[in-house]
Design a protein around this motif. Structure first.
Motif, mmCIF file in Angstrom:
data_model
loop_
_atom_site.group_PDB
_atom_site.id
_atom_site.type_symbol
_atom_site.label_atom_id
_atom_site.label_comp_id
_atom_site.label_asym_id
_atom_site.label_seq_id
_atom_site.Cartn_x
_atom_site.Cartn_y
_atom_site.Cartn_z
ATOM 1 N N ALA A 451 -21.442 25.109 -11.614
ATOM 2 C CA ALA A 451 -21.954 26.397 -12.091
ATOM 3 C C ALA A 451 -21.924 26.463 -13.617
ATOM 4 C CB ALA A 451 -21.133 27.538 -11.491
ATOM 5 N N ALA A 452 -20.872 25.937 -14.233
ATOM 6 C CA ALA A 452 -20.797 25.935 -15.698
ATOM 7 C C ALA A 452 -21.895 25.067 -16.292
ATOM 8 C CB ALA A 452 -19.424 25.438 -16.137
ATOM 9 N N SER A 453 -22.159 23.917 -15.669
ATOM 10 C CA SER A 453 -23.234 23.045 -16.160
ATOM 11 C C SER A 453 -24.589 23.733 -16.027
ATOM 12 C CB SER A 453 -23.231 21.728 -15.388
ATOM 13 O OG SER A 453 -22.056 20.991 -15.632
ATOM 14 N N GLU A 454 -24.790 24.436 -14.914
ATOM 15 C CA GLU A 454 -26.057 25.152 -14.730
ATOM 16 C C GLU A 454 -26.200 26.293 -15.742
ATOM 17 O OE1 GLU A 454 -25.876 26.282 -10.652
ATOM 18 O OE2 GLU A 454 -26.841 24.423 -9.950
ATOM 19 N N ALA A 455 -25.104 26.948 -16.065
ATOM 20 C CA ALA A 455 -25.155 28.022 -17.071
ATOM 21 C C ALA A 455 -25.527 27.463 -18.436
ATOM 22 C CB ALA A 455 -23.811 28.742 -17.136
ATOM 23 N N ALA A 456 -24.936 26.328 -18.809
ATOM 24 C CA ALA A 456 -25.271 25.703 -20.091
ATOM 25 C C ALA A 456 -26.728 25.262 -20.107
ATOM 26 C CB ALA A 456 -24.344 24.514 -20.357
ATOM 27 N N LEU A 457 -27.222 24.741 -18.979
ATOM 28 C CA LEU A 457 -28.617 24.313 -18.905
ATOM 29 C C LEU A 457 -29.560 25.512 -18.992
ATOM 30 C CD1 LEU A 457 -30.406 21.821 -18.540
ATOM 31 C CD2 LEU A 457 -30.309 22.217 -16.068
#
Length: 485
Positions: A451-457
Motif C-alpha cells: 500500500a505504501a508503494s502504491e501511494a508513492a506511485l
C-alpha cells in the motif's frame, strides 16, 4: 448662397491639397524601429534545439495548436473549450484589447482634417454703444449665426506618425496579452482537472492503506484477547490507524479546492462543476512522444515574447513623439461664418472667412522636451531589458520543464519497480500464510508495504501530470486556434 458654398468647397480643397503635400514631407524624427542586433533573441543558441529534449521522449515536431487534445480525453477537451469561451480573465483581456484599438483609432484620427460646425438663432438686440450711438436702443429682432471650420495639423516632423506607430504597436501588444491569457487559461484548466483526478487517485490509495491498517488492528485486538499480544501492540496499531485516517481530509479538501478552481476557470459557480469530473481518479497523461519543436519555434510562438517585443516597438516610437516637441507645430485652418439679422440670411455682406496657418514653437527653453526625450529613451532601454529577460525566461522555463518531466519519469520507473517488488512480496506472504508457514501480521506487514508503494506511485502519477502540463505551458501553445472549431 450657391456662390458662397462653391467658394467654401474650393477653400476646403485647398486645405486638402496642403495636407497631401505635408504628408509627403520630411521623414519623422526619432529612431526607426528594428529589433536591436544585440538583443537576446538574436543569439545563435536561442534558436537551437533544446538541450534537455532527449531523443525518444521528446520530438522536434511542432507543438499542435490544441495541445490538450494529445490527452485524448473528451472531458478535458470540453472543459478547456468552455474555459476559452467563458473565462472572466479572458473577457477582461478582450475588453482591454477593444479599448487599446479605440486608442489606436484616436491616434489615427489626429492625422485627419478636423471639421467643426456651429450655429443657431437668437432674439434680442445689441447695445447702442456697440453701434457707436450712445443713448440709442436698437429694436428687438431675430438674428442668426453660423460658422464652419476645417483644421489640419501639418505633420512636418512626423509626431503624429510616430504616435500612430506607438498606438499600433500597443494594440499588437494587447493582442499578445490576450493570447497569453488564453495560454494561461488552457493550462490552468488542464492543471485543475489533473489535480482533481490526482487527488482522487491518492484518496483511493489512502483508503486502501486505511483498510489494511483497520484489518491489522482487528487482528491485534484478537491476539490481545488470546493473550498473544500486549496492550502496547494494540495501542500502536490504533495510533497508526488514526494517523492514516488523518490523511484523508486534506486530500478531500485538495480535490474540492481543485473542483472550485476548475469551476472558476470555466466561468461557472463553484457548485456547478460536472458531477462526472468530481469522480475522476485517473490523472491525464500523454503516453506518446511529446512534440516540443526548438528554440526558434518557441520564441515565435510564446505570446509573452511577442508582447515584450511589441512593447519595445511602442517605446521606440515614443522617442519620436517626444523628439518632435523640439520643432514647431504648424496647423492649417480655414473658417467661414455668417452672422446677421434673420431677414438678411444669405446676403453676401453677412459672410466672413479666414485661411491661414497657426504656428506654435517653444523656444529657446527646450528643457521640458529634452526631459521627455530622456524619459522615452530610458523607457526604451527598460523595454529592451524586459524583452531580453522574457526571451531568457522562456528558454529557461522550457528547459526546466523538459528536465523536470524527464527526471520524474525516471523516478516513476523506479517507484513502479518498487511497487512491483512489493506486490511480489505481498503475494508470497499471502501464500505462506494460507499454507500456515507465517503469521497473519507478517502478511499484513507485506500488504502495508504494498500500500505504501502504491501511494508513492500515485503521488508520482500526480506529479507527472503536473509536470507535463507545466511543460505545455512553458511551450506557450493554445492561443492559435482559440474557440470552438
Amino acid at each position: 448662397m450657391q456662390s458662397a458654398a462653391r467658394t467654401l468647397a474650393q477653400r476646403l480643397a485647398a486645405v486638402a491639397a496642403a495636407a497631401l503635400l505635408a504628408a509627403c514631407g520630411t521623414a519623422p524624427v526619432g529612431p526607426d524601429y528594428a529589433v536591436p542586433a544585440d538583443a537576446a533573441i538574436h543569439r545563435p543558441g536561442a534558436a537551437r534545439p533544446f538541450a534537455q529534449a532527449q531523443a525518444g521522449l521528446y520530438a522536434a515536431a511542432p507543438l499542435p495548436d490544441r495541445w490538450w487534445r494529445l490527452y485524448d480525453d473528451a472531458r478535458l477537451d470540453g472543459l478547456v473549450t468552455r474555459a476559452l469561451e467563458r473565462n472572466t480573465d479572458l473577457r477582461q483581456a478582450v475588453a482591454n484589447l477593444e479599448r487599446v484599438r479605440a486608442v489606436e483609432e484616436e491616434a489615427a484620427g489626429a492625422r485627419r482634417p478636423q471639421a467643426t460646425v456651429s450655429g443657431g438663432p437668437s432674439y434680442g438686440h445689441v447695445s447702442g454703444l456697440s453701434l457707436l450711438q450712445p443713448g440709442y436702443e436698437p429694436p428687438n429682432a431675430f438674428h442668426y449665426s453660423a460658422s464652419a471650420g476645417v483644421s489640419y495639423q501639418l505633420d512636418l516632423f512626423g509626431q503624429l506618425r510616430r504616435a500612430s506607430e506607438a498606438a499600433a504597436a500597443g494594440t499588437e501588444a494587447a493582442q499578445a496579452a490576450l493570447d497569453l491569457a488564453r495560454v494561461t487559461v488552457a493550462a490552468g484548466t488542464a492543471r485543475a482537472y489533473a489535480d482533481v483526478c490526482s487527488a482522487g487517485l491518492k484518496l483511493q490509495s489512502a483508503r486502501r492503506s486505511l483498510e489494511i491498517q483497520r484489518e491489522a488492528l482487528g487482528v491485534t485486538e484478537r491476539l490481545q484477547q488470546a493473550g498473544r499480544a500486549g496492550v502496547i501492540d494494540t495501542s500502536r496499531a490504533e495510533a497508526q490507524l488514526r494517523q492514516l485516517g488523518a490523511a484523508l481530509p486534506p486530500l478531500e479538501a485538495e480535490r474540492q479546492a481543485a473542483l472550485y478552481r476548475l469551476a472558476t476557470l470555466t466561468g461557472a459557480l463553484p457548485q456547478d462543476v460536472p458531477a462526472d469530473v468530481a469522480g475522476c481518479s485517473t490523472p491525464p497523461r500523454v503516453a506518446a512522444t511529446i512534440p516540443v519543436g526548438d528554440g526558434a519555434a518557441l520564441l515565435r510562438r510564446r505570446p509573452d515574447v511577442r508582447q515584450a517585443e511589441r512593447s519595445l516597438a511602442e517605446a521606440t516610437a515614443r522617442i519620436g513623439v517626444a523628439t518632435a516637441d523640439l520643432y514647431p507645430k504648424v496647423q492649417l485652418g480655414l473658417s467661414t461664418g455668417s452672422v446677421g439679422p434673420a431677414t438678411g440670411f444669405g446676403r453676401g455682406d453677412t459672410f466672413s472667412w479666414s485661411l491661414g496657418p497657426l504656428i506654435s514653437w517653444t523656444i529657446p527653453n527646450t528643457g521640458v522636451a529634452q526631459a521627455r526625450i530622456a524619459q522615452a529613451e530610458a523607457g526604451t532601454r527598460a523595454a529592451l531589458a524586459k524583452f531580453d529577460g522574457t526571451v531568457l525566461t522562456a528558454l529557461r522555463e522550457t528547459e526546466t520543464a523538459l528536465s523536470a518531466y524527464a527526471r520524474e519519469l525516471d523516478r516513476h520507473a523506479e517507484l513502479q519497480a518498487a511497487r512491483d517488488a512489493s506486490a511480489t512480496v505481498a503475494g508470497q506472504a499471502r501464500a505462506l500464510y494460507r499454507n500456515g508457514r507465517t503469521g497473519y501480521l507478517d502478511a499484513l506487514d507485506a500488504e502495508r508495504g504494498l500500500a505504501a508503494s502504491e501511494a508513492a506511485l500515485a503521488a508520482s502519477d500526480a506529479q507527472l501530470a503536473a509536470d507535463q502540463i507545466a511543460l505545455f505551458l512553458a511551450l506557450g501553445g493554445g492561443w492559435e486556434a482559440a474557440g470552438p472549431q
